[in-house]
Design an enzyme around this catalytic site. Sequence first.
Site, short mmCIF file in Angstrom:
data_model
loop_
_atom_site.label_atom_id
_atom_site.label_comp_id
_atom_site.label_asym_id
_atom_site.label_seq_id
_atom_site.Cartn_x
_atom_site.Cartn_y
_atom_site.Cartn_z
N GLU A 1 52.45 17.23 8.90
CA GLU A 1 52.86 18.21 9.91
C GLU A 1 54.38 18.35 9.95
O GLU A 1 55.10 17.51 9.41
CB GLU A 1 52.33 17.78 11.28
CG GLU A 1 52.77 16.38 11.68
CD GLU A 1 52.82 16.17 13.18
OE1 GLU A 1 53.62 16.87 13.83
OE2 GLU A 1 52.09 15.30 13.69
N LYS B 1 48.93 9.01 21.18
CA LYS B 1 50.25 8.64 21.68
C LYS B 1 50.08 7.82 22.97
O LYS B 1 49.29 8.15 23.84
CB LYS B 1 51.10 9.88 21.91
CG LYS B 1 51.38 10.60 20.59
CD LYS B 1 52.32 11.78 20.76
CE LYS B 1 52.62 12.39 19.40
NZ LYS B 1 51.55 13.27 18.90
#
Length: 308
Positions: free
Chosen positions: A25, A159
């Site tokens: 990404e 995360k």
Amino acid sequence: MKQYLTFTEEVRHALENNLPVVALETTIISHGMPYPQNIEMAKEVEQIIRDNGAVPATIGIMDGKIKIGLTDSELEEFATNKNVAKVSRRDFAYILASGKIGATTVAATMIAAEMAGIHMFATGGIGGVHREGEITWDVSADLTELAQTDVAVVCAGAKSILDIGRTLEYLETQGVPVVGYRTDEFPSFFARKSGFGVDMRIDTPEEVGKMMNTKWDLGLKGGMIIANPVPESDALNHEEIEAVIQKALAEAKENNIAGKQVTPFMLDKVKKLTEGKSLATNIALVKHNAEVAAKIAVAYQKEANQGK
């Protein structure tokens, strides 16, 4: 659809010859790390993938095209340009149609990878259900993408700033397998532990590659998560990082930070509160994920080629 895609020669050659490819990404470059660490990390990660037998395909949107693989100057643009938009599924068509520059999130990278015929993707951590998500309904589009797009994602879990329990519940509802790569516990990005288990543990690239092929051979749509904990030597303590996150969350609330601003704000705060240790951990886990993704891509492609 194909008219929107452009490929570097390296990636085109790999795809035409059924060689293993790993998607990467660009949001981590444009929004996840400061310069120059971001560009250094991007180049090192690409090389790690090559060193482990696969071809890297860093994905971004530029000049009305979906770039599958970026040149050094294009990588530099994503690393330094302050006007790079953060692109998920809802923004994809707009950024492409308007000719703006857009960095792809996990969701957008998965979309582009599947369009290009790439089924393996390495990232840092996935998005998920935000803390207090039951009040705000702030749920990352990464989760719904994983339910519908045939790309396996190697990550160090979700995360740490997210509600990991609810994230895993949501993934279960969407039918997304959460594989622990050499771990029984779902990692929490900066830390190896989270207090939550994985759906199944797999210890070899070959077994993961076989599972990927089997899943898609059966016509079971959607991706899968390959949760790969940060190496022990680079990991932060779970309890310590949790205390830091609580402090950063309180600041985010005070400053009315919401939506797609939450993650960059939180990561920046955590970096400051850990005196930069979190950035070093972030870089280490991305490199580790790239290595594992390349090995799995090699195994997956070998299995897929045998079935052709």
